[in-house]
Design an enzyme around this catalytic site. Structure first.
Site, mmCIF file in Angstrom:
data_model
loop_
_atom_site.group_PDB
_atom_site.id
_atom_site.type_symbol
_atom_site.label_atom_id
_atom_site.label_comp_id
_atom_site.label_asym_id
_atom_site.label_seq_id
_atom_site.Cartn_x
_atom_site.Cartn_y
_atom_site.Cartn_z
ATOM 1 N N GLU A 193 0.851 -1.193 0.000
ATOM 2 C CA GLU A 193 0.000 0.000 0.000
ATOM 3 C C GLU A 193 0.884 1.239 0.000
ATOM 4 O O GLU A 193 1.794 1.376 0.828
ATOM 5 C CB GLU A 193 -0.946 0.038 1.200
ATOM 6 C CG GLU A 193 -1.834 1.271 1.191
ATOM 7 C CD GLU A 193 -3.157 1.092 1.902
ATOM 8 O OE1 GLU A 193 -4.096 1.833 1.567
ATOM 9 O OE2 GLU A 193 -3.256 0.228 2.789
ATOM 10 N N SER A 207 -4.643 1.239 7.822
ATOM 11 C CA SER A 207 -4.947 0.327 6.718
ATOM 12 C C SER A 207 -4.051 -0.906 6.750
ATOM 13 O O SER A 207 -4.499 -2.007 6.427
ATOM 14 C CB SER A 207 -4.801 1.052 5.376
ATOM 15 O OG SER A 207 -5.768 2.067 5.244
ATOM 16 N N HIS A 268 -2.206 11.235 -3.957
ATOM 17 C CA HIS A 268 -3.354 11.495 -4.838
ATOM 18 C C HIS A 268 -3.075 12.592 -5.850
ATOM 19 O O HIS A 268 -3.985 13.017 -6.571
ATOM 20 C CB HIS A 268 -4.629 11.805 -4.040
ATOM 21 C CG HIS A 268 -4.920 10.814 -2.965
ATOM 22 N ND1 HIS A 268 -4.953 9.460 -3.203
ATOM 23 C CD2 HIS A 268 -5.158 10.969 -1.640
ATOM 24 C CE1 HIS A 268 -5.214 8.826 -2.067
ATOM 25 N NE2 HIS A 268 -5.329 9.721 -1.109
ATOM 26 N N GLU A 293 -7.050 4.666 -5.464
ATOM 27 C CA GLU A 293 -8.075 5.295 -4.638
ATOM 28 C C GLU A 293 -8.139 6.812 -4.897
ATOM 29 O O GLU A 293 -7.214 7.403 -5.454
ATOM 30 C CB GLU A 293 -7.782 5.072 -3.147
ATOM 31 C CG GLU A 293 -7.988 3.664 -2.656
ATOM 32 C CD GLU A 293 -7.941 3.575 -1.133
ATOM 33 O OE1 GLU A 293 -7.881 4.638 -0.473
ATOM 34 O OE2 GLU A 293 -7.960 2.451 -0.604
#
Length: 386
Positions: A193, A207, A268, A293
């Site tokens: 991740e 997470s 992001h 995501e």
């Protein structure tokens, strides 16, 4: 320890003979210690009113070992030296082979009749203690047995308890994850991740903890710009890496991959999303998934997005649009030498703000490129032309 864990994760579905080879090569004590650590991680928080010690007697051919677990209400179950036990309230017996399967097997494996059980092996000196002993021992046993059982946690609840924001926060991703990750859940997967999280000095790692519990046979890796190795524990590793550095990403993947699942929950920034995908998708195993995501940033200009109703080619959603085209490269005209993603992308599934890219061999050939109107007419699919 990492190599031993890799072998153990695979041994859960192996034959008796293969498990015996593992124990011979690694040693019974090392194998048992790794298994006990996982049992302690999984065991639920006990609520027994009185402290309870439970013995687990493990056999492997002529060898025997005793592990004593101490359960105190409201505190995590711990391992204690057998000599330090106050009173064994329950004695469970199991072969090391069965223990391997109970911890790292598949959820659907048959597990009945694989252990012995003696409840309150010794008569208490004071029988007035008996009701309390029975109650506390039963409760403590329940907490320990959650550690000796393949877990089946619902991902939304795990998300909340682990401190992840993938559900009931800004996002509602866990339903999509459960659908997409179902085929991998009982497998010895390797997960990477991007982005460990944490603000204002908090280490984050919610997470990572969630994935470690959800995938009981997984090795979980996370990367972050900052050193968060304080989160390291068996099956969970935090690494330092910049997702905007393709060479660093490739080096990390060469050392710790290949991966079955990669999840981009990093900056992001649209440029970083594309850099990370290009660098890491080659290190996803065939049959694996690459997840992106928070694709809403494709519409936020300050994060490299496009203002308006259609995301540009350089955004995360632009990447997904291109991958859909790549999936259909056999139909492109004129034909050209296929790119890596044209060859390896076999599925693109997009939901609100999250997408799953499946890797495989894109070998299905559709309509031959030489099919013209005359050929279609020969098949009766078109009326003859004059």
């Amino acid at each position: 320890m990492s190599e031993l864990l890799d072998r153990l994760l695979r041994a859960g579905t192996a034959s008796d003979a293969e498990i015996a080879v593992l124990v011979k090569e690694e040693g019974m004590d090392a194998v048992l210690a790794a298994l006990v650590e996982e049992v302690l991680f999984r065991a639920s928080l006990p609520n027994n009113p009185d402290p309870v010690d439970i013995a687990l007697d493990i056999t492997h051919y002529a060898e025997t070992r005793r592990v004593v677990f101490r359960s105190v209400g409201g505190e995590p179950v711990t391992r204690v030296d057998g000599d330090a036990s106050r009173e064994i309230c329950r004695a469970l017996g199991m072969s090391l082979t069965h223990l391997v399967r109970r911890v790292y097997g598949r959820f659907d494996q048959r597990r009945t009749g694989d252990f012995s059980d003696v409840f309150l092996p010794s008569r208490p000196d004071d029988l007035s203690r008996l009701p309390g002993l029975v109650d506390s021992t039963s409760r403590a046993s329940g907490a320990l047995m959650t550690g000796l059982t393949i877990p089946r946690h619902e991902l939304g609840a795990l998300c909340s308890s682990s401190g992840s924001d993938k559900w009931a926060s800004f996002h509602w991703y866990t339903g999509h994850y459960e659908r997409e990750f179902a085929p991998y859940r009982d497998e010895p997967v390797r997960i990477l991740e991007i982005g460990i999280g944490g603000f204002d000095g908090d280490l984050g790692g919610g997470s990572l903890r969630m994935w470690k519990r959800y995938f009981h046979r997984a090795q979980v890796f996370g990367i972050d710009l900052f050193d968060k190795s304080a989160l390291d524990e068996p099956r969970q590793t935090a690494l330092v890496c910049d997702q905007s550095d393709p060479a660093a990403l490739a080096a990390l993947a060469q050392e710790h991959g290949p991966f079955d699942i990669v999840i981009d929950d990093g900056s992001h920034e649209n440029e970083h999303v594309r850099i990370s995908f290009d660098a890491l998708f080659p290190y996803v195993r065939p049959g694996g998934l690459y997840v992106i995501e928070d694709m809403q940033t494709a519409y936020i200009p300050r994060m490299g997005g496009t203002e308006g109703p259609s995301a540009g080619a350089d955004t995360s959603i632009g990447l997904i649009k291109r991958l859909v085209d790549d999936l259909h490269y056999h139909e492109h005209s004129p034909a050209s030498v296929p790119t890596a993603t044209q060859q390896d992308v076999v599925g693109v599934r997009a939901y609100r703000n999250i997408a799953f890219v499946e890797k495989g061999t894109n070998g299905e050939v559709g309509i031959p490129p030489w099919m013209d109107d005359a050929a279609w007419a020969a098949l009766g699919a078109l009326p003859p032309t004059d």
